[in-house]
Design a protein around this motif. Structure first.
Motif, mmCIF file in Angstrom:
data_model
loop_
_atom_site.group_PDB
_atom_site.id
_atom_site.type_symbol
_atom_site.label_atom_id
_atom_site.label_comp_id
_atom_site.label_asym_id
_atom_site.label_seq_id
_atom_site.Cartn_x
_atom_site.Cartn_y
_atom_site.Cartn_z
ATOM 1 N N ARG A 171 98.143 88.330 3.496
ATOM 2 C CA ARG A 171 99.321 88.528 2.643
ATOM 3 C C ARG A 171 100.292 89.528 3.261
ATOM 4 O O ARG A 171 101.499 89.374 3.155
ATOM 5 N N ASP A 172 99.748 90.573 3.869
ATOM 6 C CA ASP A 172 100.622 91.624 4.425
ATOM 7 C C ASP A 172 100.465 91.656 5.937
ATOM 8 O O ASP A 172 100.265 92.709 6.523
ATOM 9 N N VAL A 215 88.752 90.653 -0.808
ATOM 10 C CA VAL A 215 90.139 90.996 -1.166
ATOM 11 C C VAL A 215 90.865 91.540 0.070
ATOM 12 O O VAL A 215 92.029 91.226 0.320
ATOM 13 N N LYS A 216 90.158 92.342 0.847
ATOM 14 C CA LYS A 216 90.764 92.899 2.066
ATOM 15 C C LYS A 216 91.142 91.778 3.043
ATOM 16 O O LYS A 216 92.164 91.836 3.710
ATOM 17 N N TYR A 269 93.344 84.064 -5.223
ATOM 18 C CA TYR A 269 94.599 84.815 -5.249
ATOM 19 C C TYR A 269 94.966 85.177 -6.696
ATOM 20 O O TYR A 269 95.325 86.315 -6.983
ATOM 21 N N VAL A 324 92.747 87.926 -7.914
ATOM 22 C CA VAL A 324 93.141 89.224 -7.345
ATOM 23 C C VAL A 324 94.384 89.749 -8.081
ATOM 24 O O VAL A 324 94.458 90.926 -8.453
ATOM 25 N N ARG A 325 95.363 88.878 -8.332
ATOM 26 C CA ARG A 325 96.607 89.292 -9.001
ATOM 27 C C ARG A 325 96.306 89.835 -10.406
ATOM 28 O O ARG A 325 96.927 90.788 -10.844
ATOM 29 N N ASN A 365 94.248 90.233 1.784
ATOM 30 C CA ASN A 365 95.386 91.130 2.011
ATOM 31 C C ASN A 365 95.832 91.115 3.469
ATOM 32 O O ASN A 365 97.010 91.300 3.763
ATOM 33 N N ALA A 410 92.762 97.956 -2.623
ATOM 34 C CA ALA A 410 92.173 97.329 -1.425
ATOM 35 C C ALA A 410 93.126 97.360 -0.233
ATOM 36 O O ALA A 410 92.701 97.291 0.910
ATOM 37 N N LYS A 411 94.451 97.508 -0.518
ATOM 38 C CA LYS A 411 95.425 97.554 0.583
ATOM 39 C C LYS A 411 95.535 98.961 1.178
ATOM 40 O O LYS A 411 96.106 99.129 2.246
ATOM 41 N N ASP A 412 95.022 99.916 0.432
ATOM 42 C CA ASP A 412 95.240 101.316 0.777
ATOM 43 C C ASP A 412 94.095 101.855 1.642
ATOM 44 O O ASP A 412 93.035 102.209 1.142
ATOM 45 N N GLU A 421 95.141 93.271 -9.907
ATOM 46 C CA GLU A 421 96.233 94.111 -9.391
ATOM 47 C C GLU A 421 97.208 94.482 -10.514
ATOM 48 O O GLU A 421 97.873 95.507 -10.447
#
Ligand code: SF4
Ligand code: SF4
Length: 364
Positions: free
Chosen positions: A197-198, A190-191, A50, A53-54, A194, A356-358, A57
């Motif tokens: 996380r989301d 990462v996906k 995490y 990744v941050r 995520n 990666a969230k997109d 980001e």
């Protein structure tokens, strides 16, 4: 004891004298310690990942920690794809190689020790086990699905496994290579992070239903839905180590069968071949009779006038030791051969991780 070598349903015999076990069983204490050590290890890897990744980001600013390659243990599909790549090309893949080493390690564990990975190491298995124990406390019991529902539901995990095997089996080495090199393949880990996380409302509802079902039915996820467990179960059929019952010392009390979370008829078989057996040894712990039930290697015939059989039991420390050797062995081999870390340039991560969230980002 000649019947130790074959799987047969034993007829009910007259009541036998109980020879109580001399030593208290420690298998569950040892197993639980191993389980929580592995949960803690995964928690530590998750935290480190995490933070990594941050860092990307935030555009490469702030605290930098190295990427823990062990996170790839949560990418079993990448592990399967990379194992096929290795098989076809003879070359170790460069993207998510740790996923492959861990995947092969877990397969080897199943080959040697039944599905011990599920009952001793897998964090999902640990939570699953604690959920049905919690459910038993809350609802005073667990539910057992009737055979007509249980059998087809158990087939679901094999269907899921077949689906993945079919897709990956049909991919050429080039296709596997190309997939891993896509933005999606590069940041698949990462996906996955995520996703948690989301987490969306639908996913929360699905996870909530699974939690409730896991409280009601023992190991619901593992028994019916986990394709990884299905694969390990198939490999476990070849395992020489099995739960074995000695019909001579067994007093037919049925305790082993009543506590088995896989609902196996342990009290009526002389050895458990089933792909559902996870070597949890709960049945062994429940057995009151000395040497009646053991997790053991096939018995060896001792050449003597009496032609006795030598039983080769595997205690909990032996199981934990073999699991640790395979796990750390896989990590050490990968590290020693420079195949542990995924080699992706920093600027590629700087470009991909924030997106990666997109899902609309090209390749995601
Ligand atoms: S047979 Fe014993 S070791 Fe196998 S799943 Fe049942 S309780 Fe666990
Ligand atoms: S627990 Fe199972 S193996 Fe042990 S004595 Fe009872 S029936 Fe036999």
């Amino acid at each position: 004891m000649a019947n130790l070598a074959a799987e047969t349903v034993m007829p009910c015999e007259q009541k036998k004298k109980l020879i109580r076990r001399f030593m208290p069983d420690s298998s569950q204490r040892v197993r639980h310690v191993v389980q929580w050590i592995f949960v803690a290890l995964n928690g530590w890897i998750g935290l480190q990942f995490y933070l990594w990744v941050r860092y990307f980001e935030r555009g490469g600013t702030g605290l930098y920690v190295s990427r823990p390659a062990g996170v790839e243990g949560w990418l079993p599909i990448a592990g399967l794809m990379n194992a096929k790549y290795l098989l076809v090309t003879g070359r170790v893949p460069t993207i998510h190689p740790a996923a492959m080493y861990l995947f092969l390690g877990f397969l080897l564990m199943s080959l040697l020790l039944k599905k011990a990975f599920c009952a001793w190491l897998c964090p999902v298995g640990t939570f699953s086990e604690n959920l049905w124990k919690l459910g038993r406390r809350v609802f005073a019991r667990n539910l057992y699905l009737p055979k007509w529902a249980d059998l087809p539901l158990r087939g679901l995990k094999y269907l899921l496994l077949g689906f993945f095997a079919l897709i990956i089996g049909g991919m050429s080495a080039e296709a596997l290579d190309d997939f891993m090199a896509t933005p999606y393949g590069l940041v698949a880990d990462v996906k996955m992070l995520n996703f948690f996380r989301d987490i969306g409302l639908t996913a929360v509802v699905v996870v909530g239903i699974l939690v409730l079902l896991s409280m009601l039915v023992q190991n619901f996820w593992c028994r019916y839905l986990c394709p990884y467990g299905a694969l390990l179960g198939l490999f476990s059929l070849l395992s020489p180590a099995k739960i074995r019952r000695d019909a001579e010392t067994c007093i037919d009390c049925g305790k082993c069968a009543r506590v088995c979370p896989a609902n196996l008829p342990v009290d009526r078989l002389v050895q458990i071949r089933s792909a559902e057996c996870s070597a949890c040894m709960i049945c062994v712990a429940a057995c009151p009779a000395e040497n009646a039930l053991q997790f053991s290697l096939p018995p060896r015939r001792v050449v003597s006038a009496t032609q006795r059989w030598h039983r080769r039991a595997l205690g909990p420390f032996a199981v934990a030791g073999v699991l640790a050797c395979i796990f750390f062995g896989a990590v050490l081999i990968a590290r020693a051969t420079n195949h542990w870390q995924t080699e992706v340039p920093r600027d590629v991560y700087l470009r991909l991780v924030p997106h990666a969230k997109d899902a609309s980002h090209p390749g995601m």
